[in-house]
Design a protein around this motif. Structure first.
Motif, PDB file in Angstrom:
ATOM      1  N   ILE A 142     -38.713   5.368 -20.705  1.00 24.42           N
ATOM      2  CA  ILE A 142     -38.068   5.746 -21.961  1.00 24.42           C
ATOM      3  C   ILE A 142     -37.537   7.176 -21.870  1.00 24.42           C
ATOM      4  N   ALA A 143     -38.347   8.060 -21.271  1.00 25.20           N
ATOM      5  CA  ALA A 143     -37.967   9.474 -21.184  1.00 25.20           C
ATOM      6  C   ALA A 143     -36.883   9.719 -20.144  1.00 25.20           C
ATOM      7  N   VAL A 144     -36.984   9.059 -18.985  1.00 27.86           N
ATOM      8  CA  VAL A 144     -36.065   9.310 -17.872  1.00 27.86           C
ATOM      9  C   VAL A 144     -35.587   7.966 -17.308  1.00 27.86           C
ATOM     10  N   PRO A 145     -34.547   7.351 -17.874  1.00 25.22           N
ATOM     11  CA  PRO A 145     -34.036   6.072 -17.355  1.00 25.22           C
ATOM     12  C   PRO A 145     -33.523   6.230 -15.919  1.00 25.22           C
ATOM     13  N   ILE A 146     -33.622   5.138 -15.161  1.00 24.87           N
ATOM     14  CA  ILE A 146     -33.159   5.156 -13.772  1.00 24.87           C
ATOM     15  C   ILE A 146     -32.037   4.147 -13.572  1.00 24.87           C
ATOM     16  N   THR A 147     -32.351   2.860 -13.803  1.00 25.46           N
ATOM     17  CA  THR A 147     -31.358   1.802 -13.545  1.00 25.46           C
ATOM     18  C   THR A 147     -30.746   1.255 -14.822  1.00 25.46           C
ATOM     19  N   GLY A 148     -31.322   1.538 -15.969  1.00 21.90           N
ATOM     20  CA  GLY A 148     -30.822   0.973 -17.207  1.00 21.90           C
ATOM     21  C   GLY A 148     -31.381   1.724 -18.394  1.00 21.90           C
ATOM     22  N   ASP A 149     -30.900   1.381 -19.576  1.00 20.08           N
ATOM     23  CA  ASP A 149     -31.333   2.063 -20.789  1.00 20.08           C
ATOM     24  C   ASP A 149     -32.596   1.388 -21.329  1.00 20.08           C
ATOM     25  N   TYR A 150     -33.741   1.755 -20.784  1.00 21.99           N
ATOM     26  CA  TYR A 150     -35.006   1.145 -21.188  1.00 21.99           C
ATOM     27  C   TYR A 150     -35.318   1.472 -22.652  1.00 21.99           C
ATOM     28  N   ALA A 151     -35.008   2.713 -23.058  1.00 20.03           N
ATOM     29  CA  ALA A 151     -35.297   3.124 -24.431  1.00 20.03           C
ATOM     30  C   ALA A 151     -34.576   2.229 -25.424  1.00 20.03           C
ATOM     31  N   LYS A 152     -33.332   1.854 -25.126  1.00 18.24           N
ATOM     32  CA  LYS A 152     -32.586   0.975 -26.024  1.00 18.24           C
ATOM     33  C   LYS A 152     -33.074  -0.461 -25.902  1.00 18.24           C
ATOM     34  N   ALA A 153     -33.497  -0.841 -24.700  1.00 22.18           N
ATOM     35  CA  ALA A 153     -33.965  -2.213 -24.481  1.00 22.18           C
ATOM     36  C   ALA A 153     -35.173  -2.527 -25.343  1.00 22.18           C
ATOM     37  N   VAL A 154     -36.105  -1.590 -25.430  1.00 24.04           N
ATOM     38  CA  VAL A 154     -37.340  -1.872 -26.170  1.00 24.04           C
ATOM     39  C   VAL A 154     -37.143  -1.730 -27.675  1.00 24.04           C
ATOM     40  N   GLN A 155     -35.977  -1.278 -28.129  1.00 19.72           N
ATOM     41  CA  GLN A 155     -35.703  -1.230 -29.562  1.00 19.72           C
ATOM     42  C   GLN A 155     -35.399  -2.613 -30.131  1.00 19.72           C
ATOM     43  N   VAL A 156     -35.063  -3.580 -29.265  1.00 20.40           N
ATOM     44  CA  VAL A 156     -34.706  -4.917 -29.730  1.00 20.40           C
ATOM     45  C   VAL A 156     -35.969  -5.634 -30.219  1.00 20.40           C
ATOM     46  N   PRO A 157     -36.014  -6.079 -31.488  1.00 18.65           N
ATOM     47  CA  PRO A 157     -37.191  -6.805 -31.980  1.00 18.65           C
ATOM     48  C   PRO A 157     -37.370  -8.130 -31.238  1.00 18.65           C
TER      49      PRO A 157
END
Length: 586
Positions: A142-157
């Motif tokens: 979440i803090a430092v994405p590498i290959t994709g936007d993990y922070a946005k991914a986990v926002q999906v209910p």
């Protein structure tokens, strides 16, 4: 009372062996001197707070609310008596924990039955450690994405939350939570939380809502047709109505697959970061010794615990999250949450909060490495030895109870926070959304800054657990090989080499567990709690065996201690048996 020969099962290396002369030392008598000699308990606290407190305890609070406050307190306090009793025997006799447990009577196959179950438990705990390193990986992703936007991914209910949310906004009038009964207000706050996520997702959120509405409509049409369409009989061709029913079923299946793909965004960032963390751990364990592990774990745990306590206090200033005195009194009134799911979570949590079975076995080893047994010297009939041993037993008592205070406070903080923030919003930390859901406990107080505050703290406390757990694993697996007779118990070089090899291999195994498809950090941690809970009655039996059959008479505790020890053993036995029953019944 049986008095065994000192060297019969001694698996200590020379640096910790009381029988190797020249190491005795009088115990400290003043409070400040005792404080300076504490340490093993802080290492254990460091291994406890990450998995038990941050994940399992918060999940229990999120699922059951404040109802199980009494169980959380008992679960932390009750185990310390068994912890000290096992430590009393191993330190006074100069034996490692597994060598001591190998004395417990019962069936044997090279080693006794208890050690074989311990091995099963330890293997399952590797999965638990995999869940913990996954939590660190999620935080860093979440803090430092590498290959994709993990922070946005986990926002999906998830799909269930979306269905509930869309049904609510389409059919119910939005009402302020303050105007609703408690349970309805909790559901409303959960819907508001999802609404916030959908707003942040923008166009993507709108598409999710549209697809969910499409699924609800398709399911409704399918239900209407299914109620009026008879099932086909053998030998008859399908009627038009039956063909339409099959088409509707396929439509629902297709939309579900589409929604599942949209609500399960996936990146490898958390797994990549988990692997990097495992490699860092390998480096520290290959070079680090007792003092490094003690100081690092203490610093990481204490810092995040203070942040969490501050957050709990601040939550009381927010009316929607504040818990009243009546709530706390209810939580202390021995109530059981409704539903089997909450009860299961409580029992599994009992196995992992406070000193779990793995820590009960590991604690005496850290006491030996700190030097308590060596300073007391080899057990002998001399009164001078008994005096030194009693003094170092007192230091161990202070150490164990001090750590119990630390992890009890931390446990209560995480539990109350889960009950106040997550339970009130209908949120439960699960799967790839574990860390992102836990963050929501801090948002009411710290706002958007909470995300960074929690990520830093979560990385610290979860990593402390991962580091300390693997350090203990390396020592215990080494001890197991000695008890099996595979290794020379007195060869210092072999001992150190084995610890180094396990310190390299075990963290990578844990990271590998998290690479398993659909690995769920919470499920891994809770399963580890289950196996530990089942072992608690065995360790209770071992503690009673040590106390009444093996303890040196000169070191026997008083009657009050015996009463508390028996109560502790009864509590651990009930918890272990009940947990096993719940699992089998499920």
């Amino acid at each position: 009372m049986t008095e065994p020969n000192f060297d019969e099962h001694d698996t200590l290396p020379p640096s910790m062996d009381p029988a190797v002369g020249g190491g005795t030392e009088d115990p400290p008598r003043d409070f400040l001197g005792i404080i300076k000699r504490l340490g093993p308990g802080m290492i254990i606290a460091g291994s406890i707070v990450g998995s038990g407190e941050l994940i399992a305890t918060t999940k229990t609070g999120a699922e059951a609310g404040i109802t199980l406050l009494w169980l959380i307190i008992i679960g932390c306090v009750i185990k310390v008596f068994v912890q000290i009793e096992i430590g009393r025997y191993t330190v006074s006799h100069g034996e490692t924990p597994l060598a001591a447990l190998n004395r417990v009577p019962g069936p044997r196959l090279r080693v006794n039955w208890l050690l074989w179950y311990w091995l099963v438990m330890m293997i399952s705990i590797l999965g638990q450690a995999g869940g913990i390193v996954g939590g660190v990986g999620q935080s860093l992703a979440i803090a430092v994405p590498i290959t994709g936007d993990y922070a946005k991914a986990v926002q999906v209910p998830n799909e269930a939350d979306l269905l509930r949310y869309v049904d609510f906004i389409d059919h119910d009038q939005v009402t302020s939570p303050d105007e609703l009964p408690e349970e309805a207000a909790r559901i409303q706050r959960g819907n508001e939380f999802i609404a916030g996520r959908m707003e942040r997702l923008g166009e993507r959120g709108a598409k999710l809502i549209a697809t969910t509405r499409e699924l609800i409509h398709a399911q409704s049409q399918l239900a209407e047709i299914a109620d009026t369409t008879p099932a086909p009989t053998d030998g008859e061709s399908a009627s038009p109505a039956q063909i339409e029913l099959a088409q509707r079923e396929q439509t629902v299946s297709d939309i579900k697959s589409q929604l599942k793909e949209m609500t399960s965004p996936f990146t490898f960032d958390d797994r990549i970061w988990g692997t990097i963390i495992a490699l860092i751990t390998v480096g520290l364990l290959c070079r680090g010794r007792y003092k490094l592990i003690q100081n690092l774990s203490m610093t990481l745990v204490v810092s995040f615990t203070f942040i969490t306590i501050g957050n709990v206090i601040s939550l009381q200033t927010h009316e929607e999250f504040a818990l009243k005195v009546d709530d706390y009194l209810y939580g202390l009134s021995f109530h059981i949450p409704e539903g089997i799911a909450g009860l299961k979570a409580a029992m599994f949590t009992f196995g992992i909060i406070g000193v779990g079975a793995s820590e009960l076995v590991a604690y005496p080893y850290w006491c030996l490495e700190k030097g308590y047994a060596k300073y007391a010297g080899p057990r002998s009939p001399d009164e001078s030895w008994a005096k030194r041993a009693r003094g170092w037993m007192m230091v161990m008592h202070y150490d164990a109870f001090a750590s119990m205070v630390v992890y009890t406070i931390a446990t209560l903080a995480f539990f109350v926070m889960g009950a106040a923030a997550l339970y009130q919003q209908g949120l439960v930390p699960e799967g790839m959304r574990m860390v992102s859901t836990l963050i929501e406990q801090y948002v009411p107080v710290f706002g958007e800054h909470a995300r960074w505050l929690f990520l830093i703290g979560a990385i610290a406390v979860l990593y402390s657990t991962f580091l300390v757990a693997n350090a203990g694993f390396a020592r215990l697996y080494t001890d197991f090989l000695k008890v099996l007779g595979v290794m020379d118990p007195h060869n210092e070089k072999t001992h150190d080499r084995s610890i180094m090899i396990f310190g390299m291999v075990l963290p990578m195994i844990c990271a590998g567990v998290y690479w398993i498809p659909n690995a769920n950090p919470v499920a891994l941690v809770m399963f580890g709690g289950l196996t530990q809970a089942v072992m608690l009655p065995m360790l209770a039996f071992a503690a009673l065996f040590f106390r009444y059959r093996m303890t040196d008479r000169r070191l026997c505790p008083g009657r009050l201690w015996d009463v508390l020890l028996i109560i502790s053993c009864i509590g651990l036995t009930i918890a272990g048996v009940f947990t096993a029953f719940l699992k089998l019944a499920g």
